[in-house]
Design a protein around this motif. Structure first.
Motif, mmCIF file in Angstrom:
data_model
loop_
_atom_site.group_PDB
_atom_site.id
_atom_site.type_symbol
_atom_site.label_atom_id
_atom_site.label_comp_id
_atom_site.label_asym_id
_atom_site.label_seq_id
_atom_site.Cartn_x
_atom_site.Cartn_y
_atom_site.Cartn_z
ATOM 1 N N ASP A 87 35.715 26.265 29.426
ATOM 2 C CA ASP A 87 35.909 26.811 30.764
ATOM 3 C C ASP A 87 36.070 28.327 30.695
ATOM 4 N N VAL A 88 35.586 29.009 31.723
ATOM 5 C CA VAL A 88 35.753 30.454 31.841
ATOM 6 C C VAL A 88 36.601 30.720 33.087
ATOM 7 N N VAL A 89 37.667 31.476 32.902
ATOM 8 C CA VAL A 89 38.613 31.724 33.987
ATOM 9 C C VAL A 89 38.574 33.200 34.379
ATOM 10 N N PHE A 90 38.334 33.449 35.662
ATOM 11 C CA PHE A 90 38.407 34.796 36.216
ATOM 12 C C PHE A 90 39.741 34.909 36.962
ATOM 13 N N ASP A 91 40.668 35.659 36.392
ATOM 14 C CA ASP A 91 42.006 35.807 36.976
ATOM 15 C C ASP A 91 42.060 37.136 37.725
ATOM 16 N N PHE A 92 41.764 37.085 39.013
ATOM 17 C CA PHE A 92 41.711 38.308 39.807
ATOM 18 C C PHE A 92 43.100 38.872 40.073
ATOM 19 N N ASP A 93 44.109 38.022 40.124
ATOM 20 C CA ASP A 93 45.468 38.531 40.309
ATOM 21 C C ASP A 93 45.918 39.338 39.102
ATOM 22 N N ALA A 94 45.444 38.945 37.901
ATOM 23 C CA ALA A 94 45.864 39.636 36.680
ATOM 24 C C ALA A 94 45.064 40.911 36.433
ATOM 25 N N SER A 95 43.753 40.882 36.707
ATOM 26 C CA SER A 95 42.918 42.029 36.331
ATOM 27 C C SER A 95 41.677 42.135 37.204
ATOM 28 N N GLY A 96 41.824 41.955 38.505
ATOM 29 C CA GLY A 96 40.672 41.973 39.399
ATOM 30 C C GLY A 96 39.923 43.286 39.404
ATOM 31 N N ALA A 97 40.662 44.416 39.483
ATOM 32 C CA ALA A 97 39.996 45.718 39.523
ATOM 33 C C ALA A 97 39.226 45.983 38.240
ATOM 34 N N GLU A 98 39.834 45.653 37.089
ATOM 35 C CA GLU A 98 39.153 45.862 35.815
ATOM 36 C C GLU A 98 37.909 44.998 35.699
ATOM 37 N N LEU A 99 38.002 43.748 36.137
ATOM 38 C CA LEU A 99 36.861 42.844 36.031
ATOM 39 C C LEU A 99 35.649 43.376 36.794
ATOM 40 N N PHE A 100 35.889 43.965 37.975
ATOM 41 C CA PHE A 100 34.787 44.465 38.790
ATOM 42 C C PHE A 100 34.494 45.947 38.548
ATOM 43 N N GLY A 101 35.233 46.579 37.632
ATOM 44 C CA GLY A 101 34.991 47.982 37.343
ATOM 45 C C GLY A 101 35.392 48.910 38.473
ATOM 46 N N LEU A 102 36.430 48.545 39.220
ATOM 47 C CA LEU A 102 36.893 49.360 40.331
ATOM 48 C C LEU A 102 37.988 50.319 39.854
ATOM 49 N N PRO A 103 38.156 51.465 40.507
ATOM 50 C CA PRO A 103 39.160 52.442 40.053
ATOM 51 C C PRO A 103 40.602 51.996 40.261
ATOM 52 N N GLY A 104 40.826 51.006 41.100
ATOM 53 C CA GLY A 104 42.175 50.533 41.354
ATOM 54 C C GLY A 104 42.174 49.457 42.410
ATOM 55 N N GLU A 105 43.322 49.229 43.022
ATOM 56 C CA GLU A 105 43.465 48.215 44.049
ATOM 57 C C GLU A 105 43.622 48.863 45.418
ATOM 58 N N SER A 106 43.203 48.133 46.441
ATOM 59 C CA SER A 106 43.354 48.629 47.803
ATOM 60 C C SER A 106 44.720 48.251 48.355
ATOM 61 N N SER A 107 45.183 49.058 49.298
ATOM 62 C CA SER A 107 46.461 48.809 49.965
ATOM 63 C C SER A 107 46.417 49.512 51.305
ATOM 64 N N GLN A 108 47.553 49.576 51.975
ATOM 65 C CA GLN A 108 47.613 50.292 53.241
ATOM 66 C C GLN A 108 47.308 51.775 53.060
ATOM 67 N N ASP A 109 47.500 52.268 51.818
ATOM 68 C CA ASP A 109 47.333 53.703 51.554
ATOM 69 C C ASP A 109 46.170 54.021 50.626
#
Length: 454
Positions: free
Chosen positions: A17-39
C-alpha cells in the motif's frame, strides 16, 4: 523529505500500500511553498499539482473556472481541501482499492470508474479520476494493489438474540454488533443497552457538535469490534454541554438506528441516537430539564426571516455554530441535492425565493427530522420553516448547519401516526413518538393533538 523504499518479493507480486498523508506533509508532497490560512496563500493550488510516492501519483487540478475558492493545502486538519476540479490517482500497476480518510461530512467526490462506496473506491484500473462537486476535506489517501478485504460473512453462524430492540427488552451491545456486521441494519429506531467503556469526545468537540461519541459493550470492557454511539444526544434529544454527563462504567439505554460504517469497520448508531436511561454506580440519573429559549426565532409561530438569520451568522466567529437552534422561514431558492441514499438535502432559502441574500441549508432533514425518501419532496418555491443551528462556515458562508429539520413546509406540519388510540389517552408523546413525562418541555402530542409545553 525522507521517502520509505518499497520492496518486491517478485516481479509479479503487487506492491505494498502507498499512503499519502496530507496532514503530515501535504505542502511538501505537492511542492508548495507552505500552507494556506487566513493570512497566507502559500498552499493554494493554482495549477495542476502532483504528489508522487513509489510510482503512485495523485494530481489535484486547479479550481474550475468561475469558482471562488482555490484547491489548497490548509493549515489545519484535514489539510487537503478541494472545492472543484479533479483528483486523479495513477499507478503503473493495477489499483484495486483507494481509501480516503476524510472529514465526516465534507466529502463530495464522484467517479465514473469502478465503485465509490462512502470513502472507499474499489475496482481495477491504473488511473482513476474523481470529480469534486463542492467542499471536500481529506487527511490521507491510501492506494492498494491487493484484493480488497472481504466484507461481512453472507452466511454467518446462527446467533441467538438476547433482546428484541423494544424499550422493555433492548438489544444488547452484542446483539447490535451482530446486526451491524451482518448488514442487518435497522430502518427504524431501536433500543440498545450496554455499559460505557470509552468516551471519545472532549469539551472542544461538544462545543462544536453538541453531541458525544462513546462506546458500549455488555461487560463494560473493550471489545473487538466495539459498538459506537456516534454523535449521540442527551435525554429527550437535548445537547450535551459537558463531557462528564456520560462516563466510563455508566450503564445506558439509547434509542437510535443501527448501521455499519465500512470505512472504519465500525458498528454504530447513526448520528443523533438519544440517551433514554443512565445508571451510575447503581443509581439512576434523571434527565436535567434545561429551559429552552423562547421568543422571536425560537418558536415555530415566530420564526426569523432569512435576512435576520444571515445577520446572526455574521456575528459568529468563523466556523462557529450557534448555541441554540433557530426557526427560519423562507422560500426554497436553489436545490443542490436531495439524497435518498443519506436521507438529507442541501438547498438554499431566501425571503423572496430568489438567489439574492439566500441562506444555505446544509444536509438537512425532512419534517421532524425524518429522512428524505424522494427527490420531489422538496421543490423550488416551497415555503418552509427550517429548525437548525446557524453556522458561519469558514467565515464566508452563512448556513444552517448539518442535521437541521423542516418544521413546516407549505403550511404542513408532521403528525404522529404511530401512536395508538389507547396510548394517546392521557399520555404525552414527543414528535419522535416517545412517551414523555409531565416535566418535558416542547411540542408534545396528547390525545392526538399537538400542544406546546413551556
Amino acid at each position: 523529505m525522507a521517502t520509505a523504499m518499497l520492496t518486491f518479493a517478485s516481479a509479479v507480486q503487487a506492491q505494498d500500500d502507498v499512503v499519502f498523508d496530507f496532514d503530515a506533509s501535504g505542502a511538501e508532497l505537492f511542492g508548495l511553498p507552505g500552507e494556506s490560512s487566513q493570512d497566507s496563500h502559500d498552499g493554494d493550488i493554482t495549477a495542476d499539482a502532483t504528489a508522487t510516492i513509489n510510482g503512485v501519483s495523485i494530481t489535484v487540478s486547479a479550481k474550475e473556472e468561475g469558482k471562488t475558492n482555490d484547491n489548497r493545502i490548509w493549515a489545519s486538519s484535514p489539510k487537503l481541501r478541494m472545492y472543484s476540479g479533479t483528483l486523479t490517482v495513477s499507478a503503473t500497476q493495477t489499483i484495486r482499492t483507494i481509501t480516503f480518510e476524510a472529514h465526516n461530512t465534507n466529502f463530495n467526490l464522484t467517479t465514473e470508474t469502478g465503485t465509490l462506496d462512502g470513502r472507499t473506491w474499489t475496482g481495477e484500473a491504473q488511473q482513476v479520476v474523481f470529480a469534486c462537486s463542492k467542499n471536500t476535506q481529506i487527511k490521507k489517501i491510501t492506494v492498494s494493489f491487493q484484493e480488497s478485504t472481504p466484507g461481512p460473512d453472507p452466511d454467518p453462524e446462527p446467533y441467538t438474540f438476547v433482546g428484541d430492540g423494544t424499550e422493555a427488552n433492548p438489544y444488547t451491545a452484542a446483539d447490535a454488533i451482530y446486526l451491524a456486521v451482518n448488514n442487518k441494519y435497522t430502518a427504524d429506531k431501536v433500543y440498545i443497552k450496554g455499559t460505557v467503556f470509552n468516551v471519545a469526545t472532549d469539551d472542544a468537540g461538544i462545543n462544536r457538535y453538541h453531541s458525544i461519541n462513546y462506546y458500549i459493550s455488555d461487560s463494560g470492557q473493550e471489545t473487538t469490534p466495539s459498538f459506537e454511539i456516534y454523535q449521540g444526544l442527551y435525554f429527550n434529544g437535548a445537547d450535551f454541554t459537558t463531557e462528564n454527563k456520560v462516563l466510563a462504567g455508566d450503564e445506558v439505554v439509547v434509542l437510535g438506528t443501527i448501521t455499519y460504517y465500512a470505512n472504519a469497520s465500525q458498528p454504530e448508531t447513526t448520528k443523533g441516537a438519544v440517551l433514554v436511561r443512565l445508571v451510575r454506580n447503581g443509581e439512576e440519573i434523571k434527565p436535567e430539564v434545561e429551559p429552552e429559549p423562547t421568543g422571536h426565532g425560537f418558536e415555530l409561530a415566530d420564526p426569523l426571516s432569512v435576512e435576520e438569520a444571515v445577520d446572526l451568522t455574521q456575528e459568529l466567529e468563523a466556523g462557529a455554530v450557534s448555541a441554540h437552534a433557530y426557526y427560519i422561514k423562507g422560500r426554497v431558492s436553489q436545490i443542490d441535492e436531495v439524497s435518498t441514499s443519506f436521507g438529507n438535502a442541501t438547498y438554499y432559502i431566501s425571503d423572496d425565493g430568489t438567489t439574492a441574500g439566500q441562506l444555505e441549508v446544509y444536509r438537512g432533514y425532512y419534517l421532524d427530522g425524518e429522512k428524505f425518501t424522494a427527490e420531489d419532496q422538496l421543490q423550488l418555491g416551497d415555503e418552509v420553516v427550517v429548525c437548525g443551528r446557524l453556522q458561519n462556515y469558514q467565515g464566508t458562508t452563512p448556513e444552517v448547519a448539518t442535521g437541521s429539520r423542516i418544521a413546516m413546509i407549505n403550511g404542513q406540519v408532521s403528525a404522529i401516526t404511530t401512536v395508538s388510540a389507547t396510548q394517546q389517552q392521557g399520555q404525552a408523546w414527543n414528535l419522535s413518538g416517545q412517551r414523555v413525562g409531565a416535566d418535558y418541555r416542547g411540542l408534545v402530542v396528547v390525545g392526538g393533538r399537538k400542544q406546546l409545553r413551556k
